[in-house]
Design a protein around this motif. Structure first.
Motif, PDB file in Angstrom:
ATOM      1  N   TYR A  34       0.836  -1.200   0.000  1.00 12.82           N
ATOM      2  CA  TYR A  34       0.000   0.000   0.000  1.00 12.82           C
ATOM      3  C   TYR A  34       0.874   1.253   0.000  1.00 12.82           C
ATOM      4  CZ  TYR A  34      -3.552   3.407   1.182  1.00 12.82           C
ATOM      5  OH  TYR A  34      -4.372   4.515   1.165  1.00 12.82           O
ATOM      6  N   LYS A  35       1.852   1.278   0.911  1.00 11.17           N
ATOM      7  CA  LYS A  35       2.723   2.447   1.007  1.00 11.17           C
ATOM      8  C   LYS A  35       3.474   2.668  -0.301  1.00 11.17           C
ATOM      9  CE  LYS A  35       3.591   2.451   6.001  1.00 11.17           C
ATOM     10  NZ  LYS A  35       4.642   2.247   7.038  1.00 11.17           N
ATOM     11  N   SER A  36       3.942   1.593  -0.905  1.00 12.35           N
ATOM     12  CA  SER A  36       4.658   1.701  -2.165  1.00 12.35           C
ATOM     13  C   SER A  36       3.746   2.238  -3.260  1.00 12.35           C
ATOM     14  CB  SER A  36       5.225   0.338  -2.557  1.00 12.35           C
ATOM     15  OG  SER A  36       5.955   0.432  -3.751  1.00 12.35           O
ATOM     16  N   ASP A  37       2.553   1.692  -3.350  1.00 10.29           N
ATOM     17  CA  ASP A  37       1.583   2.124  -4.372  1.00 10.29           C
ATOM     18  C   ASP A  37       1.183   3.589  -4.225  1.00 10.29           C
ATOM     19  OD1 ASP A  37       1.613  -0.444  -5.374  1.00 10.29           O
ATOM     20  OD2 ASP A  37      -0.350  -0.995  -4.537  1.00 10.29           O
ATOM     21  N   HIS A  38       1.201   4.078  -2.990  1.00  5.27           N
ATOM     22  CA  HIS A  38       0.746   5.444  -2.724  1.00  5.27           C
ATOM     23  C   HIS A  38       1.885   6.423  -2.424  1.00  5.27           C
ATOM     24  CE1 HIS A  38      -2.926   3.073  -2.251  1.00  5.27           C
ATOM     25  NE2 HIS A  38      -3.546   4.176  -2.619  1.00  5.27           N
ATOM     26  N   GLY A  39       3.118   5.969  -2.639  1.00  4.16           N
ATOM     27  CA  GLY A  39       4.269   6.843  -2.441  1.00  4.16           C
ATOM     28  C   GLY A  39       4.483   7.295  -1.016  1.00  4.16           C
ATOM     29  N   LEU A  40       4.101   6.458  -0.071  1.00  2.00           N
ATOM     30  CA  LEU A  40       4.250   6.805   1.350  1.00  2.00           C
ATOM     31  C   LEU A  40       5.570   6.281   1.885  1.00  2.00           C
ATOM     32  CD1 LEU A  40       0.635   5.912   2.509  1.00  2.00           C
ATOM     33  CD2 LEU A  40       1.581   8.195   2.136  1.00  2.00           C
ATOM     34  N   PRO A  41       6.159   6.992   2.843  1.00  2.00           N
ATOM     35  CA  PRO A  41       7.407   6.513   3.443  1.00  2.00           C
ATOM     36  C   PRO A  41       7.147   5.296   4.339  1.00  2.00           C
ATOM     37  CG  PRO A  41       6.628   8.444   4.621  1.00  2.00           C
ATOM     38  CD  PRO A  41       5.709   8.253   3.435  1.00  2.00           C
ATOM     39  N   ILE A  42       8.179   4.524   4.525  1.00  2.00           N
ATOM     40  CA  ILE A  42       8.072   3.348   5.396  1.00  2.00           C
ATOM     41  C   ILE A  42       7.868   3.782   6.842  1.00  2.00           C
ATOM     42  CG2 ILE A  42       9.362   1.393   6.342  1.00  2.00           C
ATOM     43  CD1 ILE A  42      10.603   1.090   3.501  1.00  2.00           C
ATOM     44  N   LEU A  43       8.639   4.745   7.295  1.00  2.00           N
ATOM     45  CA  LEU A  43       8.581   5.180   8.693  1.00  2.00           C
ATOM     46  C   LEU A  43       7.501   6.233   8.898  1.00  2.00           C
ATOM     47  CD1 LEU A  43       9.674   5.259  11.592  1.00  2.00           C
ATOM     48  CD2 LEU A  43      11.381   6.910  10.805  1.00  2.00           C
ATOM     49  N   ASP A  44       6.633   5.976   9.860  1.00  2.00           N
ATOM     50  CA  ASP A  44       5.634   6.941  10.312  1.00  2.00           C
ATOM     51  C   ASP A  44       5.895   7.132  11.809  1.00  2.00           C
ATOM     52  OD1 ASP A  44       3.388   8.281  11.289  1.00  2.00           O
ATOM     53  OD2 ASP A  44       1.991   7.175  10.013  1.00  2.00           O
ATOM     54  N   GLU A  45       6.712   8.129  12.126  1.00  3.50           N
ATOM     55  CA  GLU A  45       7.167   8.319  13.507  1.00  3.50           C
ATOM     56  C   GLU A  45       6.016   8.526  14.483  1.00  3.50           C
ATOM     57  OE1 GLU A  45      10.502  10.960  14.144  1.00  3.50           O
ATOM     58  OE2 GLU A  45      11.240  10.525  12.126  1.00  3.50           O
ATOM     59  N   ALA A  46       5.024   9.287  14.091  1.00  7.20           N
ATOM     60  CA  ALA A  46       3.891   9.550  14.994  1.00  7.20           C
ATOM     61  C   ALA A  46       3.155   8.251  15.297  1.00  7.20           C
ATOM     62  CB  ALA A  46       2.946  10.574  14.379  1.00  7.20           C
ATOM     63  N   ARG A  47       2.923   7.435  14.283  1.00  2.00           N
ATOM     64  CA  ARG A  47       2.236   6.146  14.481  1.00  2.00           C
ATOM     65  C   ARG A  47       3.069   5.239  15.389  1.00  2.00           C
ATOM     66  NH1 ARG A  47      -1.679   2.357  14.440  1.00  2.00           N
ATOM     67  NH2 ARG A  47      -1.146   0.419  13.424  1.00  2.00           N
ATOM     68  N   GLU A  48       4.368   5.199  15.160  1.00  2.00           N
ATOM     69  CA  GLU A  48       5.214   4.342  15.989  1.00  2.00           C
ATOM     70  C   GLU A  48       5.197   4.778  17.443  1.00  2.00           C
ATOM     71  OE1 GLU A  48       8.971   2.989  14.735  1.00  2.00           O
ATOM     72  OE2 GLU A  48       8.221   2.336  12.773  1.00  2.00           O
ATOM     73  N   GLU A  49       5.286   6.075  17.687  1.00  2.00           N
ATOM     74  CA  GLU A  49       5.264   6.558  19.073  1.00  2.00           C
ATOM     75  C   GLU A  49       3.925   6.237  19.723  1.00  2.00           C
ATOM     76  OE1 GLU A  49       6.191   7.476  22.614  1.00  2.00           O
ATOM     77  OE2 GLU A  49       7.713   7.413  21.041  1.00  2.00           O
ATOM     78  N   GLU A  50       2.853   6.377  18.946  1.00  4.07           N
ATOM     79  CA  GLU A  50       1.524   6.023  19.454  1.00  4.07           C
ATOM     80  C   GLU A  50       1.458   4.535  19.824  1.00  4.07           C
ATOM     81  OE1 GLU A  50      -2.656   5.234  17.244  1.00  4.07           O
ATOM     82  OE2 GLU A  50      -1.756   7.200  16.854  1.00  4.07           O
ATOM     83  N   LYS A  51       2.008   3.684  18.959  1.00  6.18           N
ATOM     84  CA  LYS A  51       2.013   2.247  19.224  1.00  6.18           C
ATOM     85  C   LYS A  51       2.839   1.920  20.481  1.00  6.18           C
ATOM     86  CE  LYS A  51       0.863  -0.833  17.020  1.00  6.18           C
ATOM     87  NZ  LYS A  51      -0.310  -1.684  17.225  1.00  6.18           N
ATOM     88  N   LEU A  52       3.985   2.563  20.632  1.00  5.99           N
ATOM     89  CA  LEU A  52       4.839   2.315  21.800  1.00  5.99           C
ATOM     90  C   LEU A  52       4.151   2.761  23.084  1.00  5.99           C
ATOM     91  CD1 LEU A  52       8.293   3.386  20.343  1.00  5.99           C
ATOM     92  CD2 LEU A  52       7.465   1.054  20.701  1.00  5.99           C
TER      93      LEU A  52
END
Length: 91
Positions: A34-52
């Motif tokens: 999905y990220k590749s198809d939509h040109g999104l970066p692999i790292l989403d820092e905000a999402r990762e911090e939320e998950k942690l």
């Protein structure tokens, strides 16, 4: 309960963790596509911090650091897998 019984239970839980890891990584493959198809970066820092933060808050206080560390590793493995999949697309 005997030590062998406790170890059997640990082995059962470990098997479930590994099954869930495989399921999670299969989902990460779909996220990577999905990220590749939509040109999104692999790292989403905000999402990762939320998950942690959510992981740390979801366990008893004495396990919050361990939960955060475990999820940091899972997220790192997911990013590494997504990067490898993206690289294969380019090659």
């Amino acid at each position: 309960m005997e030590l062998t019984d406790l170890r059997r239970e640990i082995d059962r839980v470990d098997s479930e963790i590994l099954r869930l890891l495989a399921e999670r990584m299969a989902l990460c493959d779909r996220v990577a596509a999905y990220k590749s198809d939509h040109g999104l970066p692999i790292l989403d820092e905000a999402r990762e911090e939320e998950k942690l933060a959510r992981a740390a808050a979801s366990v008893p206080a004495d396990l919050s650091g361990d939960a955060r560390e475990l999820f940091a590793l899972l997220l790192s493995l997911s990013r590494r897998r997504q990067a490898a999949l993206r690289k294969r697309e380019v090659d």
